[in-house]
Motif scaffolding. Sequence first.
Motif, PDB file in Angstrom:
ATOM      1  N   GLU A   1      -9.510  -1.418   2.258  1.00  0.00           N
ATOM      2  CA  GLU A   1      -8.923  -1.885   3.509  1.00  0.00           C
ATOM      3  C   GLU A   1      -8.802  -0.795   4.545  1.00  0.00           C
ATOM      4  N   GLU A   2      -8.544   0.414   4.098  1.00  0.00           N
ATOM      5  CA  GLU A   2      -8.292   1.476   5.056  1.00  0.00           C
ATOM      6  C   GLU A   2      -9.262   2.627   4.813  1.00  0.00           C
ATOM      7  N   SER A  48       0.838  -1.198   0.000  1.00  0.00           N
ATOM      8  CA  SER A  48       0.000   0.000   0.000  1.00  0.00           C
ATOM      9  C   SER A  48       0.874   1.250   0.000  1.00  0.00           C
ATOM     10  N   ASP A  75      -6.729  -1.379  -3.986  1.00  0.00           N
ATOM     11  CA  ASP A  75      -6.075  -1.964  -2.800  1.00  0.00           C
ATOM     12  C   ASP A  75      -7.153  -2.607  -1.943  1.00  0.00           C
TER      13      ASP A  75
HETATM   14 MG    MG Z   1      -2.103  -2.695   2.550  1.00  0.00          MG
END
Ligand code: MG
Length: 453
Positions: free
Chosen positions: A125-126, A105, A171
Amino acid sequence: MSKVKTTFFCQNCGTQHTKWLGQCHACKEWNTIVEEVVIKEEKSGWKPSNSGHKKASKPLKIKEIDSTKEVRLNTTDNELNRVLGGGLVPGSLTLLGGEPGIGKSTLMLQIALKLPFKTLYVSGEESQKQIKMRAERIDNTTDNCFVLTETNTQNIFKQIQEIEPEIVIIDSIQTLHTDYIETSAGSISQIRETTAELIKYAKETNVPVILIGHITKDGAIAGPKILEHMVDTVLQFEGDRNHVYRILRAHKNRFGSTAEIGIYEMLGSGLREVANPSEILILHREEELSGTAIASTLEGMRPLMIEIQALVSTAVYGTPQRSTTGYNAKRLNMILAVLEKRAGFRLGAKDVFLNITGGISVDDPAIDLAVVAAILSSNEDIAVGKDVCFAGEVGLSGEIRPVNRVEQRIQEAEKLGFSTIFVSKYNKIATKFPGIKIVLVSKIEEVAEQLFG
Ligand code: MG
Ligand code: TYD
């Protein structure tokens, strides 16, 4: 109402089966087959506004095909450009795999922030806040990077149509899901469908898409093997989490060689490109220590000087230990056997530890000679001069075999200020190298003789 259709997928290799089985007959794994619901009535993930009039392609004679050099998008990252074979190809799909926490990432965000093109960074994911915090560490802020936190491909495509990015980064592929399939994100059918939708989008709009993918504990990209077959390029980001160096390799590349590597250093402020890897892989120390030797290896087209460390000591327990990091353990055993049998060194009752510094792992056989030198140096407790380096493969009868592109290796050693290089007598060297002494050896006894007299 449409009938619910289900199929059975092997979670290991992605093979489709018509019924449940205990063992997948494709990959022979047990208990990996799971039933998944698939709905495929109205299928189209990516719907460009002006679709419907797509020209069908016609066969052309090979001579008629336009061969002007294809354009590449410069990613402004020299290491990544080199691994890709000169930059991103428009409309290509690139998969970046790597263990969790290795820095995938970070690398992608860093590149997204540097790119002179309009980039869409989709994270499943974030949160946007987390990404912003990461971006602040990297501090390379441009106005071109859009961040979207979304996992549904239909919503992603909606945003893509509005923003019209020039590069899309996802991602990660394992977090995506499409409305057309009713399984959870990360399942085989979801991965395959969402990737297929992205491929369609990339090919129709010529926008390159980069997918980040997780890796399972045995090193394969999680999800079906077919994911690797579907994309154009598979990159692997590897390295030891305890070390700061990271290596980017291409495992598959439809547009370039897979021999190139990129090297990065993980700093507090993101990843730094390492342009001259030899300088960081060799420790510069004042005194000469026994048990170390410098090898000249090639990673891709780039010569690389690495340091080999060996420790040979009398075994405390009955069975001597052999342990390696970064070097093939079987090859070490072979070299020890050759040293014992062909050169008469009594190493059978000794512990031997071998280490390649910097946490990288090398499978170039040209480092064998340096391995021999490091082992003998530790065994004799006599240092190999610190401006001496080695490039040669060791054969089973103790002969030093020639290595490929030896002149390039010698040139690198000369450039880095080494005074002597040991190479095989059987290597043909046409060029003159005034700055370095070339010692030609044909057997390991000669190496021992030359080094320790
Ligand atoms: Mg990552
Ligand atoms: P990350 O990119 O989140 O890994 P991945 O996406 O492959 O799972 O990398 C996380 C690690 O990198 C984490 O341990 C913190 C470290 N890191 C740095 O050392 N420096 C930095 O500038 C950043 C952003 C991360």
